[in-house]
Design a protein around this motif. Structure first.
Motif, short mmCIF file in Angstrom:
data_model
loop_
_atom_site.label_atom_id
_atom_site.label_comp_id
_atom_site.label_asym_id
_atom_site.label_seq_id
_atom_site.Cartn_x
_atom_site.Cartn_y
_atom_site.Cartn_z
N TYR A 47 5.93 7.80 2.74
CA TYR A 47 5.50 7.83 4.14
C TYR A 47 6.66 8.11 5.10
O TYR A 47 6.46 8.53 6.23
CB TYR A 47 4.82 6.52 4.52
N TYR B 152 7.70 2.26 1.24
CA TYR B 152 7.34 3.63 0.85
C TYR B 152 8.41 4.63 1.23
O TYR B 152 8.11 5.76 1.63
CB TYR B 152 5.98 3.98 1.44
N HIS C 219 -7.16 -6.26 -1.93
CA HIS C 219 -6.67 -7.12 -0.86
C HIS C 219 -7.75 -8.16 -0.55
O HIS C 219 -8.22 -8.27 0.58
CB HIS C 219 -6.35 -6.31 0.40
N CYS D 284 4.37 -5.50 5.39
CA CYS D 284 4.25 -4.05 5.55
C CYS D 284 5.62 -3.44 5.81
O CYS D 284 6.53 -4.12 6.30
CB CYS D 284 3.33 -3.74 6.73
N GLN D 285 5.76 -2.18 5.51
CA GLN D 285 7.02 -1.49 5.83
C GLN D 285 7.28 -1.67 7.31
O GLN D 285 6.41 -1.38 8.14
CB GLN D 285 6.87 0.01 5.53
N PHE E 62 -8.39 5.01 -6.02
CA PHE E 62 -9.54 4.27 -5.51
C PHE E 62 -10.09 4.92 -4.26
O PHE E 62 -9.40 5.71 -3.60
CB PHE E 62 -9.15 2.80 -5.23
N LYS F 169 -2.71 7.17 -5.32
CA LYS F 169 -1.42 6.63 -5.78
C LYS F 169 -1.53 5.92 -7.12
O LYS F 169 -0.59 5.29 -7.59
CB LYS F 169 -0.86 5.67 -4.73
N ASN G 155 -7.56 7.36 -2.16
CA ASN G 155 -6.13 7.11 -2.33
C ASN G 155 -5.77 7.46 -3.77
O ASN G 155 -6.35 6.93 -4.72
CB ASN G 155 -5.83 5.64 -2.04
N ASN H 256 -2.30 -9.25 3.48
CA ASN H 256 -1.58 -8.02 3.19
C ASN H 256 -1.24 -7.30 4.49
O ASN H 256 -2.12 -7.07 5.33
CB ASN H 256 -2.40 -7.08 2.31
N GLU H 257 0.06 -7.02 4.65
CA GLU H 257 0.57 -6.17 5.73
C GLU H 257 0.09 -6.57 7.12
O GLU H 257 -0.37 -5.72 7.90
CB GLU H 257 0.23 -4.71 5.43
N ARG I 215 -6.39 11.47 2.96
CA ARG I 215 -7.09 11.00 1.77
C ARG I 215 -7.95 12.11 1.18
O ARG I 215 -9.01 12.44 1.74
CB ARG I 215 -7.94 9.77 2.12
N GLU J 209 4.41 -3.30 -3.32
CA GLU J 209 3.80 -1.97 -3.26
C GLU J 209 4.90 -0.93 -3.11
O GLU J 209 5.81 -1.12 -2.30
CB GLU J 209 2.85 -1.80 -2.06
#
Ligand code: E8X
Length: 601
Positions: free
Chosen positions: A475, A471, A344, A450-451, A556, A570, A568, A413-414, A564, A506
């Protein structure tokens, strides 16, 4: 801003290597205290984050200033040249001292800055170079941090101290409002480069296509007296056009276009001379356009197959590592991917050069992540970030404007676009106009949403491309992929009416490598692969969906937290770049999806 390159008229001296280093104890506030430093100095490697180079918890927990220093000898044969000290990135804020005197400062941890050495340092001389680096994030930095770590206190959990109590005893620490470890330090290379005193200061290339010809509008910024001459060289080194003047239009007959791999990412070179200076700038002839719900590259509807990444690796932290960049480019090809987002923050310039050469498409993102505090406060009225946000966008475009691989700018981002919708719309639409105004190639502009309550969000729909992070099934509706697909399908019905191209920027699931189940459940490799299979089936039903970017390319590091387990997870790949089941799934899927024309008109 030109990248430092040595040639027949210019030299580059690398200052990478072992420097001396120490963490501040909060008593020096970024000023140089030589007694303090000399009593605590230890070795550190540059470029790299300092956090994981030592086995001392202070290095990951640090909050505030740290000090780097080294001696530099400027070669005598640089005599008579202009001398420039360049930092590719110092995260997050830097104060640069030469022989004890402040020579320059810079705010922002992911873009280069330069210090003219005229009158400060002479060729043939030694000097002491010291850099104070501040790793603090707050409501006035990008990325955004929670103010002085108080945000997590005063909760109603039994036994958690009140904010007042916390203020009395708490050791201050960074509380990033973002999900990646707050790696800090001299993260990218440091150099001294030379130019003649009359020199080329910048080059701008704006390509277009007219029939079979490539049209190249160029501008050369200079300092001093002299005439500009330009030639365009083919990849094979032949002169295909030439001209003179600080700006002009050149035509390449039967031009070879820059196309994403497996197409041919053909690169030309604009070879510029001015007075006694010379600089060669590579570029590609390609067009980018949003038309209806399609994203066109060279007039053809492109489909983004790729991911959000991070600059992240063991020990190096966020430090520049060309070997990892080459490895990641190899894995992008192994996966049959064609693009990535610089999530980001702007990545190292060398990665964009590799993308230009390899034919990988980039969505170029600023470090504006964490703009939001839930319903507690309107960040657009309370976070002091607007001027810095504009500075970062200006510097990002100045740095990356000539890369053919860069096809879109992501302003953030978001950010919170749900709780204060009109305030958010005002902020993002004005910044959208500002971004478009700065880009000589006028590429599409977006931010990544973002969601959220997408019907309440008034900003995302105004962007050139709708980029959403969703997500469902992780989430929320956790583990329930039927419900997840239903909810996603409902949302895609909404976006269908908006009529913009949409990229799923994402979507993902934390996955522990080696955790296998015959009945897929969360955290297993089978669940991650099944999650993508199901969600992608929904995306395939929609012609306006022009891209899929799973989150993330690789596991990462993050701050520690209950969600966590070793960062992360994913990633399609582990942090050391080994494939999970989902990587094999995407390799198979993407090898069957063409770069162009995947969706009907
Ligand atoms: C996550 C990602 C994070 O790593 C990335 O930097 C930004 C996050 C998901 C947000 N997007 O947590 O893995 C989900 C919001 C709540 C639904």
């Amino acid at each position: 801003m030109l990248y430092p390159r040595s040639n027949d008229k210019r030299s580059v001296l690398s200052l990478d290597g072992i420097w001396s280093f120490c963490l501040d104890d909060g008593s020096n506030g970024g000023s140089i205290n030589n007694d303090f430093i000399s009593s605590r100095r230890e070795i550190i490697s540059v470029p790299a984050s300092y956090n994981d180079q030592k086995d001392d918890p202070r290095f990951r927990e640090h909050y505030g200033w740290a000090y780097y220093e080294r001696h530099v000898t400027v070669p005598a044969f640089f005599s008579g040249e202009r001398l420039v000290l360049r930092f590719d990135a110092v995260t997050h804020n830097a104060r640069v001292f030469i022989n004890g005197a402040l020579a320059g400062e810079h705010k922002g941890g992911f873009l280069p800055f330069e210090i003219e050495l005229e009158g400060i340092v002479r060729a043939g001389e030694d000097f002491l170079l010291q850099v104070a680096v501040d790793n603090r994030v707050s409501h006035s930095t990008l990325p955004v941090g929670n103010e002085e770590g108080m945000a997590f206190f005063g909760s109603d959990n039994a036994g958690v101290p009140s904010v007042e109590a916390a203020k009395r005893w708490r050791k201050k620490r960074n509380l990033p409002n973002f999900d990646f470890f707050n790696y800090a330090g001299i993260n990218r290379s440091v150099r001294i480069y030379t130019t003649p005193h009359d020199y080329i200061s910048d080059i701008t290339v704006v390509p277009s296509v007219n029939g079979t010809s490539g049209i190249v509008d160029y501008t050369v910024a200079t300092a001093g007296e002299g005439e500009v001459s330009v030639r365009i060289l083919s990849r094979e080194g032949a002169v295909v056009a030439e001209g003179s003047g600080a700006s002009g239009r050149l035509e390449i007959a039967d031009a070879r276009l820059w196309n994403p791999w497996p197409g041919d990412p053909y690169l030309y070179t604009l070879d510029v001379t001015f007075a006694g200076d010379h600089y060669s700038q590579r570029f590609g002839v390609r067009t980018v356009e949003v038309r209806g719900h399609q994203f066109l590259i060279n007039g053809r509807p492109f489909y983004f197959k790729g991911f959000g990444k991070h600059e992240d690796s063991a020990v190096h932290g966020r430090g520049f590592d060309l070997t990892y960049d080459v490895k990641d480019m190899s894995l992008i090809r192994w996966l049959s991917a064609n693009s990535f987002r610089t999530s980001h923050y702007p990545y190292a310039e060398e990665m964009y050069d590799l993308a230009d050469e390899e034919g990988v498409v980039i969505i170029d993102e600023t470090p504006a992540v964490g703009i939001g505090a839930g319903a507690a406060q309107d960040p657009y009225r309370t976070f002091d970030i607007r001027q810095h946000h504009e500075d970062v966008i200006r510097d990002l475009i100045a740095r990356d404007k000539n890369h053919p691989s860069v096809v879109m700018w992501s302003m953030a981002n978001e950010p919170d676009t749900e709780h204060f919708p009109q305030s958010a719309k005002d902020y993002w639409c004005s910044l959208y106009e500002y971004t478009h105004s700065l880009d000589p190639q006028d590429r599409p502009v977006t931010f990544v949403c973002c969601q959220n309550n997408y019907e309440a969000d008034l900003a995302t729909r105004e962007m050139d491309v709708v980029c959403i992070n969703r997500y469902y099934g992780w989430y929320n509706l956790s583990g329930d992929l039927d419900a997840a697909c239903y909810a996603l399908s409902m949302e895609l019905d909404f976006w269908q009416k908006i009529g913009k191209p949409l990229i799923m920027t994402e979507y993902g699931a934390d996955t522990l490598p080696g955790y296998h189940l015959t009945s897929p459940e969360m955290f297993s490799e089978e669940f991650q692969a099944l999650y993508y299979e199901r969600i992608n089936a929904e995306l395939d039903k929609r012609d306006f969906v022009v891209g899929e970017h799973p989150w993330n390319f690789a596991d990462f590091n993050t701050i520690q937290g209950v969600y966590r387990a070793d960062g992360n997870r994913k990633g399609l790949l582990t942090r050391d770049r080994r494939p999970k089941l989902a990587a094999h799934y995407f390799r198979k899927r993407w090898s069957a999806i063409p770069d162009f024309g995947y969706k009907k008109k």
